[in-house]
Design a protein around this motif. Structure first.
Motif, PDB file in Angstrom:
ATOM      1  N   SER A 121       0.848  -1.194   0.000  1.00 20.66           N
ATOM      2  CA  SER A 121       0.000   0.000   0.000  1.00 20.66           C
ATOM      3  C   SER A 121       0.881   1.240   0.000  1.00 20.66           C
ATOM      4  O   SER A 121       1.964   1.217   0.557  1.00 20.66           O
ATOM      5  N   PRO A 122       0.438   2.308  -0.603  1.00 24.26           N
ATOM      6  CA  PRO A 122      -0.798   2.525  -1.313  1.00 24.26           C
ATOM      7  C   PRO A 122      -0.752   1.893  -2.697  1.00 24.26           C
ATOM      8  O   PRO A 122       0.302   1.820  -3.320  1.00 24.26           O
ATOM      9  N   LYS A 123      -1.897   1.447  -3.165  1.00 26.36           N
ATOM     10  CA  LYS A 123      -1.979   0.789  -4.466  1.00 26.36           C
ATOM     11  C   LYS A 123      -3.276   1.182  -5.145  1.00 26.36           C
ATOM     12  O   LYS A 123      -4.261   1.513  -4.487  1.00 26.36           O
ATOM     13  N   TRP A 124      -3.253   1.145  -6.475  1.00 29.85           N
ATOM     14  CA  TRP A 124      -4.401   1.562  -7.267  1.00 29.85           C
ATOM     15  C   TRP A 124      -4.637   0.559  -8.388  1.00 29.85           C
ATOM     16  O   TRP A 124      -3.741  -0.202  -8.746  1.00 29.85           O
ATOM     17  N   ILE A 125      -5.868   0.586  -8.944  1.00 27.09           N
ATOM     18  CA  ILE A 125      -6.214  -0.321 -10.046  1.00 27.09           C
ATOM     19  C   ILE A 125      -6.822   0.484 -11.185  1.00 27.09           C
ATOM     20  O   ILE A 125      -7.669   1.354 -10.965  1.00 27.09           O
ATOM     21  N   ILE A 126      -6.399   0.139 -12.395  1.00 28.21           N
ATOM     22  CA  ILE A 126      -6.975   0.684 -13.610  1.00 28.21           C
ATOM     23  C   ILE A 126      -7.638  -0.466 -14.364  1.00 28.21           C
ATOM     24  O   ILE A 126      -7.004  -1.494 -14.593  1.00 28.21           O
ATOM     25  N   ALA A 127      -8.902  -0.289 -14.724  1.00 28.26           N
ATOM     26  CA  ALA A 127      -9.607  -1.267 -15.565  1.00 28.26           C
ATOM     27  C   ALA A 127      -9.515  -0.777 -16.995  1.00 28.26           C
ATOM     28  O   ALA A 127     -10.024   0.283 -17.336  1.00 28.26           O
ATOM     29  N   MET A 128      -8.862  -1.549 -17.844  1.00 30.10           N
ATOM     30  CA  MET A 128      -8.580  -1.139 -19.221  1.00 30.10           C
ATOM     31  C   MET A 128      -9.336  -2.025 -20.187  1.00 30.10           C
ATOM     32  O   MET A 128      -9.166  -3.247 -20.186  1.00 30.10           O
ATOM     33  N   GLY A 129     -10.180  -1.436 -20.993  1.00 33.17           N
ATOM     34  CA  GLY A 129     -10.882  -2.177 -22.034  1.00 33.17           C
ATOM     35  C   GLY A 129     -12.279  -2.605 -21.637  1.00 33.17           C
ATOM     36  O   GLY A 129     -12.612  -2.718 -20.458  1.00 33.17           O
ATOM     37  N   ASP A 130     -13.104  -2.833 -22.659  1.00 28.77           N
ATOM     38  CA  ASP A 130     -14.497  -3.216 -22.435  1.00 28.77           C
ATOM     39  C   ASP A 130     -14.631  -4.564 -21.735  1.00 28.77           C
ATOM     40  O   ASP A 130     -15.578  -4.776 -20.989  1.00 28.77           O
ATOM     41  N   CYS A 131     -13.702  -5.476 -21.991  1.00 28.41           N
ATOM     42  CA  CYS A 131     -13.801  -6.796 -21.360  1.00 28.41           C
ATOM     43  C   CYS A 131     -13.668  -6.700 -19.842  1.00 28.41           C
ATOM     44  O   CYS A 131     -14.385  -7.374 -19.110  1.00 28.41           O
ATOM     45  N   SER A 132     -12.745  -5.871 -19.363  1.00 34.54           N
ATOM     46  CA  SER A 132     -12.569  -5.759 -17.920  1.00 34.54           C
ATOM     47  C   SER A 132     -13.656  -4.901 -17.285  1.00 34.54           C
ATOM     48  O   SER A 132     -13.990  -5.094 -16.126  1.00 34.54           O
ATOM     49  N   ILE A 133     -14.216  -3.955 -18.037  1.00 38.48           N
ATOM     50  CA  ILE A 133     -15.233  -3.059 -17.474  1.00 38.48           C
ATOM     51  C   ILE A 133     -16.606  -3.723 -17.456  1.00 38.48           C
ATOM     52  O   ILE A 133     -17.286  -3.746 -16.435  1.00 38.48           O
ATOM     53  N   SER A 134     -17.026  -4.278 -18.601  1.00 37.09           N
ATOM     54  CA  SER A 134     -18.395  -4.802 -18.675  1.00 37.09           C
ATOM     55  C   SER A 134     -18.493  -6.220 -19.228  1.00 37.09           C
ATOM     56  O   SER A 134     -19.591  -6.728 -19.388  1.00 37.09           O
ATOM     57  N   GLY A 135     -17.385  -6.830 -19.541  1.00 44.09           N
ATOM     58  CA  GLY A 135     -17.433  -8.179 -20.103  1.00 44.09           C
ATOM     59  C   GLY A 135     -17.206  -8.218 -21.595  1.00 44.09           C
ATOM     60  O   GLY A 135     -16.838  -9.247 -22.143  1.00 44.09           O
ATOM     61  N   GLY A 136     -17.433  -7.092 -22.281  1.00 48.89           N
ATOM     62  CA  GLY A 136     -17.205  -7.015 -23.719  1.00 48.89           C
ATOM     63  C   GLY A 136     -17.946  -8.096 -24.465  1.00 48.89           C
ATOM     64  O   GLY A 136     -19.094  -8.422 -24.148  1.00 48.89           O
ATOM     65  N   PRO A 137     -17.304  -8.718 -25.463  1.00 44.31           N
ATOM     66  CA  PRO A 137     -17.976  -9.780 -26.218  1.00 44.31           C
ATOM     67  C   PRO A 137     -18.181 -11.052 -25.399  1.00 44.31           C
ATOM     68  O   PRO A 137     -18.907 -11.944 -25.803  1.00 44.31           O
ATOM     69  N   PHE A 138     -17.532 -11.131 -24.236  1.00 39.76           N
ATOM     70  CA  PHE A 138     -17.659 -12.310 -23.373  1.00 39.76           C
ATOM     71  C   PHE A 138     -18.691 -12.089 -22.272  1.00 39.76           C
ATOM     72  O   PHE A 138     -18.687 -12.766 -21.253  1.00 39.76           O
ATOM     73  N   TYR A 139     -19.578 -11.110 -22.458  1.00 46.48           N
ATOM     74  CA  TYR A 139     -20.594 -10.792 -21.452  1.00 46.48           C
ATOM     75  C   TYR A 139     -21.446 -12.019 -21.159  1.00 46.48           C
ATOM     76  O   TYR A 139     -21.935 -12.669 -22.063  1.00 46.48           O
TER      77      TYR A 139
END
Length: 189
Positions: A121-139
């Motif tokens: 710590s301290p640590k942070w996370i970045i969600a990159m791309g549609d797949c990591s945010i909403s599932g993308g084509p793998f929803y």
């Protein structure tokens, strides 16, 4: 004789405890790490510490899916992320930013959690791309994890399929702004 030794031992223990108790030593001020942390939060030193944190974001390289290629390209010489203090690292113990770049399978999720727990710590996370945010084509696929933001505390979302390296750089700049503007300056550190 035994009772006299016990009384003498008890008196010696009491005398030692009186001498060792720092609260009763005149002229000595004792403190705790929490008191020091609270004091630093109220001074300009915390602003200096956060300036150092925002200008030395080391991200962990663990590319997943097609977004991983864009993440690797961002760390190469063409984009020169070193000028922003953004440096790719291979060890979770040296990194303070995790980039979830692409889909996360149910099989990979325990390893990803372990990597997150190993980061200091301290640590942070970045969600990159549609797949990591909403599932993308793998929803709603049988093998991928949905709603990664319910599992990890995502700081910055970078949309796109896949997002360009410039978008990842902008995500890092937004993370730097978030660190600099943080009001509590020390929570979960």
């Amino acid at each position: 004789m035994g009772e006299m030794n016990q009384n003498m031992t008890q008196k010696i223990k009491e005398k030692v405890e009186e001498e060792v108790n720092p609260e009763e030593i005149p002229g000595v001020i004792t403190t705790t790490s929490n008191a020091i942390s609270d004091f630093i939060k109220k001074t300009a030193a915390q602003d200096f510490i956060n300036w150092g944190r925002k200008n030395s974001l080391w991200f962990m390289t663990q590319p997943m899916g097609c977004c991983g290629v864009e993440m690797i390209a961002t760390g190469c010489a063409h984009y020169d992320t070193d000028r922003f203090g953004i440096i790719p690292r291979n060890s979770p113990r040296h990194a303070d930013v995790m980039i979830i770049s692409g889909y996360v399978t149910k099989k990979y999720l325990p390893a990803l959690k372990k990597l997150w727990e190993q980061m200091a710590s301290p640590k942070w996370i970045i969600a990159m791309g549609d797949c990591s945010i909403s599932g993308g084509p793998f929803y709603e696929s049988y093998s991928t994890v949905q709603n990664i933001d319910e599992i990890f505390p995502i700081d910055v979302f970078i949309p796109g399929c896949p997002p360009r390296p410039e978008a990842l750089l902008e995500g890092f700049i937004q993370l730097q702004k978030k660190i600099a503007a943080k009001k509590d300056k020390g929570t979960n550190y």
